[in-house]
Design a protein around this motif. Structure first.
Motif, PDB file in Angstrom:
ATOM      1  N   GLY A 106       2.943   7.573  -3.869  1.00  0.00           N
ATOM      2  CA  GLY A 106       1.577   7.486  -3.362  1.00  0.00           C
ATOM      3  C   GLY A 106       0.511   7.631  -4.432  1.00  0.00           C
TER       4      GLY A 106
ATOM      5  N   ARG B 116       5.084   0.626   6.788  1.00  0.00           N
ATOM      6  CA  ARG B 116       5.005   2.076   6.637  1.00  0.00           C
ATOM      7  C   ARG B 116       6.155   2.772   7.365  1.00  0.00           C
ATOM      8  N   ASP B 117       6.862   2.024   8.195  1.00  0.00           N
ATOM      9  CA  ASP B 117       8.023   2.548   8.908  1.00  0.00           C
ATOM     10  C   ASP B 117       9.216   2.556   7.949  1.00  0.00           C
ATOM     11  N   GLU B 118       9.772   3.726   7.703  1.00  0.00           N
ATOM     12  CA  GLU B 118      10.854   3.852   6.717  1.00  0.00           C
ATOM     13  C   GLU B 118      12.101   3.064   7.096  1.00  0.00           C
TER      14      GLU B 118
ATOM     15  N   GLY C 228      -0.073   4.335  -0.168  1.00  0.00           N
ATOM     16  CA  GLY C 228      -0.843   5.521   0.180  1.00  0.00           C
ATOM     17  C   GLY C 228      -0.081   6.556   0.973  1.00  0.00           C
ATOM     18  N   HIS C 229       0.876   6.130   1.798  1.00  0.00           N
ATOM     19  CA  HIS C 229       1.599   7.073   2.646  1.00  0.00           C
ATOM     20  C   HIS C 229       2.868   7.597   1.995  1.00  0.00           C
TER      21      HIS C 229
ATOM     22  N   ARG D 266       1.066  -3.308   7.800  1.00  0.00           N
ATOM     23  CA  ARG D 266       1.190  -1.884   8.127  1.00  0.00           C
ATOM     24  C   ARG D 266       2.543  -1.509   8.716  1.00  0.00           C
TER      25      ARG D 266
ATOM     26  N   ARG E  83      -1.278   4.483  -5.766  1.00  0.00           N
ATOM     27  CA  ARG E  83      -2.031   3.634  -4.848  1.00  0.00           C
ATOM     28  C   ARG E  83      -3.211   2.949  -5.538  1.00  0.00           C
TER      29      ARG E  83
ATOM     30  N   ASP F 236       0.846  -1.195   0.000  1.00  0.00           N
ATOM     31  CA  ASP F 236       0.000   0.000   0.000  1.00  0.00           C
ATOM     32  C   ASP F 236       0.884   1.249   0.000  1.00  0.00           C
TER      33      ASP F 236
END
Length: 256
Positions: A133, A167-169, A127-128, A164, A136, A125
């Motif tokens: 993004g 989402r942490d880089e 999206g972030h 999820r 998406r 995903d």
């Protein structure tokens, strides 16, 4: 009681995601380890006659993945195949997702008919993501196609879209496109858990996160554009790929 699966011949297919880009290891073929190697290492502990092949090559679009890797994979008579392809297509300015789905469906069908447990992946995903993004929607459509293909052929889905933590880089390499070593470690856990294979892999320990200053963020963005984004655009304009001179790191079934 459901028995725990044991696999003897594991073949990994795909692009840089499966080749292991972002998880360097000079002792490995192509200088990469990656989640697929880590999965194979666990599977090898469950039988004395385990063989592992990795046919993935960075930069490959879905059509070349199928054209170059499907027949070699079938000749190895695998009982487990993982395949992820299409991510590079999604990044192109134009993509026919329906055509990709038809090609993917036919390939997964042939793998399933050979009797292998086939594992496919949804896309992450985006999206972030500040740059990617906008894609998406494409990824969401692609994922529905992948899920339908899996339903058609009884394939197993590793649902990257729902992970999820990515989402942490800190799970990502400096190119912002490939998973770093922690990401590959975490993906190996997800794949094994989805297969129902017991393991003792631990969630990776991440370095402490320190929010960057505006200057640090700007400098990092400029460095990324110069080192990764511009060369990527240049390759697209020239019709070349990062994998043009790269060979599959494990073309035959071998112990790991």
């Amino acid at each position: 009681m459901v028995s725990e699966p044991t696999f003897h011949r594991y073949v990994a297919m795909g692009d840089s995601f499966t080749e292991g880009v972002g998880d360097p290891d000079k002792s490995r073929p192509n200088g990469l380890r990656g989640w697929a190697d880590r999965v194979a290492e666990v599977l090898a502990t469950r039988t004395d006659d385990f063989g592992y092949a990795n046919l993935a090559v960075r930069g490959r679009l879905l059509k070349p993945v199928i054209a170059e890797q499907l027949e070699p994979a079938l000749k190895l008579s695998p009982d487990l195949v993982t395949i992820y392809a299409g991510g590079n297509d999604i990044l192109r300015p134009k993509v026919d997702l329906d055509l990709l789905g038809e090609l993917y469906d036919a390939a997964v069908g042939r793998l399933a008919v050979c009797g292998a447990r086939v594992v496919v992946f949804t896309g992450f995903d985006l999206g972030h993501a500040p740059v990617f993004g906008k894609l998406r929607g494409r990824v969401a459509v692609y994922n529905e196609i992948v899920r339908e293909i899996a339903d058609n052929h009884g394939a197993t889905v590793v649902d990257y879209w729902r992970f999820r933590e990515f989402r942490d880089e800190r799970y990502w390499d400096s190119d912002r496109l490939h998973m770093a070593t922690p990401g590959h470690k975490q993906m190996a856990i997800h794949v094994l858990d989805t297969l129902g294979v017991p393991h003792d892999l631990k969630k990776p320990r991440l370095p402490k996160a320190l929010p960057p200053s505006k200057k640090e963020k700007r400098d990092a963005d400029l460095a990324w554009a110069k080192e990764f984004a511009m060369p990527w655009v240049q390759r697209r304009m020239n019709g070349t790929s990062s994998g043009d001179s790269v060979k599959p790191k494990r073309p035959s079934l071998e112990p790991i």
